[in-house]
Scaffold this motif. Structure first.
Motif, PDB file in Angstrom:
ATOM      1  N   GLY A 159       0.799  -1.182  -0.198  1.00 39.10           N
ATOM      2  CA  GLY A 159       0.227  -0.101  -0.157  1.00 39.10           C
ATOM      3  C   GLY A 159       0.360   1.447   0.119  1.00 39.10           C
ATOM      4  O   GLY A 159       0.245   2.321   0.254  1.00 39.10           O
ATOM      5  N   ASN A 160       1.940   1.452  -0.237  1.00 34.57           N
ATOM      6  CA  ASN A 160       2.482   2.294  -0.430  1.00 34.57           C
ATOM      7  C   ASN A 160       2.645   3.085  -1.174  1.00 34.57           C
ATOM      8  O   ASN A 160       2.367   2.741  -2.433  1.00 34.57           O
ATOM      9  N   VAL A 161       2.081   4.247  -0.662  1.00 32.21           N
ATOM     10  CA  VAL A 161       2.086   5.490  -2.121  1.00 32.21           C
ATOM     11  C   VAL A 161       2.874   6.669  -2.766  1.00 32.21           C
ATOM     12  O   VAL A 161       2.798   7.458  -3.077  1.00 32.21           O
ATOM     13  N   ALA A 162       4.056   6.212  -1.263  1.00 26.43           N
ATOM     14  CA  ALA A 162       5.429   8.035  -2.244  1.00 26.43           C
ATOM     15  C   ALA A 162       5.703   8.404  -2.254  1.00 26.43           C
ATOM     16  O   ALA A 162       5.493   9.406  -2.975  1.00 26.43           O
ATOM     17  N   ASN A 163       3.944  10.147  -0.953  1.00 25.99           N
ATOM     18  CA  ASN A 163       3.740  10.516  -1.098  1.00 25.99           C
ATOM     19  C   ASN A 163       4.249  11.846  -0.468  1.00 25.99           C
ATOM     20  O   ASN A 163       3.380  12.671  -0.616  1.00 25.99           O
ATOM     21  N   THR A 164       5.449  11.654  -0.015  1.00 27.66           N
ATOM     22  CA  THR A 164       5.171  12.896   1.383  1.00 27.66           C
ATOM     23  C   THR A 164       6.574  13.451   0.456  1.00 27.66           C
ATOM     24  O   THR A 164       6.427  14.621   0.573  1.00 27.66           O
ATOM     25  N   SER A 165       7.915  12.822   0.859  1.00 28.80           N
ATOM     26  CA  SER A 165       9.323  13.611   0.681  1.00 28.80           C
ATOM     27  C   SER A 165      10.257  13.007  -0.654  1.00 28.80           C
ATOM     28  O   SER A 165       9.872  11.876  -0.898  1.00 28.80           O
ATOM     29  N   VAL A 166      11.572  13.887  -0.596  1.00 30.09           N
ATOM     30  CA  VAL A 166      12.115  13.485  -1.299  1.00 30.09           C
ATOM     31  C   VAL A 166      13.212  14.012  -0.670  1.00 30.09           C
ATOM     32  O   VAL A 166      13.855  14.645   0.099  1.00 30.09           O
ATOM     33  N   VAL A 167      15.017  12.735  -1.257  1.00 32.19           N
ATOM     34  CA  VAL A 167      15.734  12.945  -0.374  1.00 32.19           C
ATOM     35  C   VAL A 167      16.044  12.734  -1.335  1.00 32.19           C
ATOM     36  O   VAL A 167      16.540  11.216  -2.160  1.00 32.19           O
ATOM     37  N   HIS A 168      18.131  13.035  -2.129  1.00 28.75           N
ATOM     38  CA  HIS A 168      19.229  12.434  -2.787  1.00 28.75           C
ATOM     39  C   HIS A 168      19.958  12.388  -1.770  1.00 28.75           C
ATOM     40  O   HIS A 168      21.028  13.955  -1.210  1.00 28.75           O
ATOM     41  N   HIS A 169      20.600  11.239  -2.049  1.00 36.46           N
ATOM     42  CA  HIS A 169      21.622  10.396  -0.944  1.00 36.46           C
ATOM     43  C   HIS A 169      22.481   9.623  -1.588  1.00 36.46           C
ATOM     44  O   HIS A 169      21.889   8.768  -1.955  1.00 36.46           O
ATOM     45  N   ALA A 170      23.738   9.779  -1.299  1.00 36.25           N
ATOM     46  CA  ALA A 170      25.141   8.390  -1.700  1.00 36.25           C
ATOM     47  C   ALA A 170      24.336   8.104  -2.667  1.00 36.25           C
ATOM     48  O   ALA A 170      24.194   7.297  -3.447  1.00 36.25           O
ATOM     49  N   GLY A 171      23.649   9.354  -4.268  1.00 36.52           N
ATOM     50  CA  GLY A 171      23.924   8.963  -5.605  1.00 36.52           C
ATOM     51  C   GLY A 171      22.255   8.662  -5.970  1.00 36.52           C
ATOM     52  O   GLY A 171      22.988   8.063  -6.850  1.00 36.52           O
ATOM     53  N   GLU A 172      22.108   8.343  -5.121  1.00 32.48           N
ATOM     54  CA  GLU A 172      20.291   8.091  -5.032  1.00 32.48           C
ATOM     55  C   GLU A 172      19.276   8.603  -5.484  1.00 32.48           C
ATOM     56  O   GLU A 172      19.531   9.985  -4.021  1.00 32.48           O
ATOM     57  N   THR A 173      18.026   9.556  -5.415  1.00 36.76           N
ATOM     58  CA  THR A 173      17.280   9.578  -5.013  1.00 36.76           C
ATOM     59  C   THR A 173      16.077   9.321  -4.752  1.00 36.76           C
ATOM     60  O   THR A 173      15.484   7.966  -5.559  1.00 36.76           O
ATOM     61  N   LEU A 174      15.423   9.351  -3.986  1.00 33.87           N
ATOM     62  CA  LEU A 174      14.095   8.065  -3.027  1.00 33.87           C
ATOM     63  C   LEU A 174      12.907   9.590  -2.721  1.00 33.87           C
ATOM     64  O   LEU A 174      13.154  10.575  -2.290  1.00 33.87           O
ATOM     65  N   ALA A 175      11.864   8.600  -3.382  1.00 37.10           N
ATOM     66  CA  ALA A 175      10.543   9.425  -2.684  1.00 37.10           C
ATOM     67  C   ALA A 175      10.249   8.687  -1.428  1.00 37.10           C
ATOM     68  O   ALA A 175      10.420   7.332  -1.308  1.00 37.10           O
ATOM     69  N   LEU A 176       9.476   9.692  -0.667  1.00 32.31           N
ATOM     70  CA  LEU A 176       9.549   8.686   1.396  1.00 32.31           C
ATOM     71  C   LEU A 176       8.071   8.746   1.324  1.00 32.31           C
ATOM     72  O   LEU A 176       7.463   9.917   0.549  1.00 32.31           O
ATOM     73  N   TRP A 177       8.164   7.878   1.873  1.00 36.29           N
ATOM     74  CA  TRP A 177       6.348   7.224   3.064  1.00 36.29           C
ATOM     75  C   TRP A 177       7.177   6.875   3.494  1.00 36.29           C
ATOM     76  O   TRP A 177       7.218   5.970   3.833  1.00 36.29           O
ATOM     77  N   GLU A 178       6.114   7.270   4.890  1.00 34.36           N
ATOM     78  CA  GLU A 178       6.932   6.692   6.655  1.00 34.36           C
ATOM     79  C   GLU A 178       6.454   5.635   6.376  1.00 34.36           C
ATOM     80  O   GLU A 178       6.506   5.073   7.673  1.00 34.36           O
ATOM     81  N   GLY A 179       5.055   5.081   5.668  1.00 34.94           N
ATOM     82  CA  GLY A 179       4.795   4.088   6.390  1.00 34.94           C
ATOM     83  C   GLY A 179       5.314   2.918   5.949  1.00 34.94           C
ATOM     84  O   GLY A 179       5.046   1.327   6.041  1.00 34.94           O
ATOM     85  N   SER A 181       8.096   1.217   3.145  1.00 36.97           N
ATOM     86  CA  SER A 181      10.090   1.509   2.062  1.00 36.97           C
ATOM     87  C   SER A 181      10.356   3.290   1.011  1.00 36.97           C
ATOM     88  O   SER A 181       9.673   3.771   0.747  1.00 36.97           O
ATOM     89  N   ALA A 182      11.723   3.416   1.210  1.00 34.09           N
ATOM     90  CA  ALA A 182      11.565   4.454   0.560  1.00 34.09           C
ATOM     91  C   ALA A 182      11.919   4.022  -0.960  1.00 34.09           C
ATOM     92  O   ALA A 182      11.938   2.879  -1.232  1.00 34.09           O
ATOM     93  N   THR A 183      10.879   4.320  -1.698  1.00 29.70           N
ATOM     94  CA  THR A 183      10.901   4.470  -2.950  1.00 29.70           C
ATOM     95  C   THR A 183      12.497   5.425  -4.432  1.00 29.70           C
ATOM     96  O   THR A 183      12.054   6.337  -5.147  1.00 29.70           O
ATOM     97  N   ARG A 184      13.660   4.460  -4.836  1.00 30.50           N
ATOM     98  CA  ARG A 184      14.507   4.639  -6.184  1.00 30.50           C
ATOM     99  C   ARG A 184      12.993   5.654  -7.285  1.00 30.50           C
ATOM    100  O   ARG A 184      12.946   4.940  -7.466  1.00 30.50           O
ATOM    101  N   PHE A 185      13.993   6.599  -7.976  1.00 23.52           N
ATOM    102  CA  PHE A 185      13.490   7.349  -9.314  1.00 23.52           C
ATOM    103  C   PHE A 185      14.286   7.863  -9.220  1.00 23.52           C
ATOM    104  O   PHE A 185      15.442   7.985  -8.828  1.00 23.52           O
ATOM    105  N   ASP A 186      14.426   7.874 -10.947  1.00 21.81           N
ATOM    106  CA  ASP A 186      15.291   9.008 -11.957  1.00 21.81           C
ATOM    107  C   ASP A 186      14.822  10.469 -11.625  1.00 21.81           C
ATOM    108  O   ASP A 186      14.148  11.091 -12.064  1.00 21.81           O
ATOM    109  N   ALA A 187      16.155  10.930 -10.736  1.00 19.46           N
ATOM    110  CA  ALA A 187      15.889  12.452 -11.158  1.00 19.46           C
ATOM    111  C   ALA A 187      15.486  13.541 -11.925  1.00 19.46           C
ATOM    112  O   ALA A 187      14.911  14.325 -11.771  1.00 19.46           O
ATOM    113  N   SER A 188      16.237  13.131 -13.153  1.00 19.53           N
ATOM    114  CA  SER A 188      16.083  14.030 -14.293  1.00 19.53           C
ATOM    115  C   SER A 188      14.920  13.104 -15.502  1.00 19.53           C
ATOM    116  O   SER A 188      13.991  14.282 -15.388  1.00 19.53           O
ATOM    117  N   THR A 189      14.336  12.053 -15.376  1.00 20.30           N
ATOM    118  CA  THR A 189      13.654  11.466 -15.909  1.00 20.30           C
ATOM    119  C   THR A 189      12.067  11.448 -15.422  1.00 20.30           C
ATOM    120  O   THR A 189      10.836  11.037 -15.806  1.00 20.30           O
TER     121      THR A 189
END
Length: 510
Positions: A159-179, A181-189
């Protein structure tokens, strides 16, 4: 908690939050009840009467790249990408979500370049988003909505909606939802990648939406597993090496954010307590929490080198979403600021009313200045009367002494929710530098971006953020000199896309 006890706790059920850790009981909702179609009907009726509902209407499709109209000039050293996250798909089929926090996440990308300012938006292709949009209807219960005929949810990430925040760290960009896992995504595409698993034991464990990155480049974050009463701590080095710890917390609360000093982590636990019996009876995650003001606001202090030795202090009962920053002096006193409300009525009732197009006022907000004495165990709190949210600082000062707090603020009484201004509060003098967008503009979080020149001081740089102009039905993206907010934007982009109001973002420099 040692690894053995941690694994035994997780063996009792799913590793995630209450969204996926308990058996799904037969839903009491059915089409046409207040739990289903009437939220959509009520909102539809209000759309023509309440212009502010534009910010909560939602979208169904991705938004292709478009050039924004630009007034003024972008600063030459401001080149890169602002990524913002928030709930965007509020309705699918005949069901409109009953709570603002439920909508599927969409990344809004603003590119700053020599060619100007460009925007695109793309839904995160989570497991949930793909399954439900293929079916054309909601399939799962969510944070605050029961769905008729919902499928069992084997893990929180289902049920992860990945709808709350974004962090860029250690070469990865992650969409965050506190319920979950973090979700990887490409910051460019903006293409969605795989879920991020930090350790095999923490697969599916919540990784919250407000990580802190310190001066050494290490990222610290936490996750709450409500059904097991566990608080997990993550430390991720600048190169991606992970250290974790987990401890049991009595009367686990709804915790959205935390603060960090050079030596300590600080969690403020409001008395909005998870009730396992309510969850077992089939309540939503939101409704599985009970307000218990007699517990006060508990402050949990953890030394970074002794995470298994918690120190507890108590503040007056209240509720919070966001902290600004924390630092500690040479006497062992931690100084912390956060945005406080007296109770949790906003998240429990107010954000539900918004989804019906209703607004009857908001709980009073205040900026709280806290002192936690780690030697005596005493705590004290001072309140400043600012109706504000989304506190941000110059991120170079995370965990260190800071003097400036940026925030969205409301300075005029209004018949609509949200904020009309952006402000910089000097924490020591109490002076405020403020720009008011106006009564017809809904202001979102603004992010501080440091000036690139060497030796720049705290607060020297740019404040960048979005807002929704209700009169023109346009989205605005403004750039301020962070030291001179009252002078207005030095540059402002606009577009005819009225975007759904979102939550948090980050800037990635080019």
């Amino acid at each position: 908690m040692d690894r053995r006890l941690f694994c035994q706790s997780l063996a009792l059920g799913s590793a995630g939050s209450a969204l996926g850790a308990l058996p799904v009981l037969p839903s009491t909702a059915h089409a046409g009840t207040p739990e289903a179609g009437s939220t959509l009907n009520a909102f539809t009726q209000q759309r023509s009467r309440a212009p502010w509902t534009l910010g909560f209407e939602g979208l169904q499709n991705d938004l292709p790249p478009v050039a924004m109209r630009l007034r003024g000039q972008l600063p030459k050293d401001l080149r890169g990408t602002l990524l913002r996250n928030g709930p965007a798909q509020h309705t699918l089929g005949e069901v409109r979500y009953q709570h603002w926090f439920d909508g599927d996440g969409m990344i809004q990308q603003y590119r700053f370049s020599d060619q100007g300012l460009h925007h695109q938006g793309r839904f995160l292709r989570t497991e949930k988003f793909l399954a439900e949009n293929a079916a054309g209807r909601r399939l799962l219960h969510s944070f605050g909505t029961e769905v008729a005929g919902a499928r069992p949810m084997p893990t929180a990430d289902a049920g992860n909606v990945a709808n709350t925040s974004v962090v860029h760290h250690a070469g990865e960009t992650l969409a965050l939802w506190e319920g979950g896992s973090a979700t990887r995504f490409d910051a460019s595409t903006l293409e969605t990648g795989a879920l991020k698993t930090w350790t095999p034991e923490h697969a599916g464990m919540p990784f919250s939406a407000h990580p802190k990155i310190g001066a050494d480049g290490s990222l610290w974050n936490f996750g709450v597993s409500s059904t097991h009463g566990l608080l997990s701590i993550y430390q991720v080095s600048a190169r991606g090496q992970v250290r974790t710890a987990t401890l049991k917390v009595p009367d686990i609360a709804m915790v959205h954010d935390f603060a960090m000093t050079e030596q300590h982590l600080v969690f403020l636990l409001p008395p909005l307590i998870f009730d396992r019996e309510r969850a077992h009876a089939g309540s939503t995650f939101m409704d599985s929490h009970v307000w218990k003001p007699e517990l006060g606001m508990r402050a949990l202090v953890l030394h970074k080198d002794r995470l298994d030795q918690p120190q507890w202090m108590e503040l007056p009962a209240g509720f919070l979403f966001h902290t600004g920053n924390a630092w500690e002096d040479r006497h062992g006193v931690i100084h912390l600021d956060y945005v406080r409300t007296a109770d949790a009525s906003g998240v429990a009732q107010g954000f539900r009313a918004l989804m019906r197009g209703e607004f009857s006022g908001e709980p009073a907000h205040a900026v709280a200045l806290v002192e936690l004495d780690t030697r005596s165990g005493r705590a004290r709190q001072t309140l400043l009367p600012h109706h504000a949210e989304f506190p941000r600082i110059d991120q170079r000062f995370v965990g260190r002494r800071h003097t400036q707090l940026f925030m969205a603020e409301r300075v005029a009484v209004s018949d609509r929710p949200g904020f009309d201004s952006v402000a910089r509060l000097h924490l020591e003098s109490g002076k405020v530098d403020r720009y008011r967008y106006g009564a017809d503009v809904m202001v979102e979080e603004h992010v501080f971006i440091p000036a690139r020149r060497a030796g720049s001081k705290e607060g020297e740089g740019w404040l960048v953020g979005s807002a929704l102009d209700l009169r023109s039905q346009r989205t605005l993206l403004s750039v301020f000199d962070a030291r001179r907010l009252a002078q207005g934007p030095v540059a402002q982009g606009s577009m005819d896309r009225p975007l759904p109001l979102g939550f948090h973002g980050t800037f990635i420099a080019a």
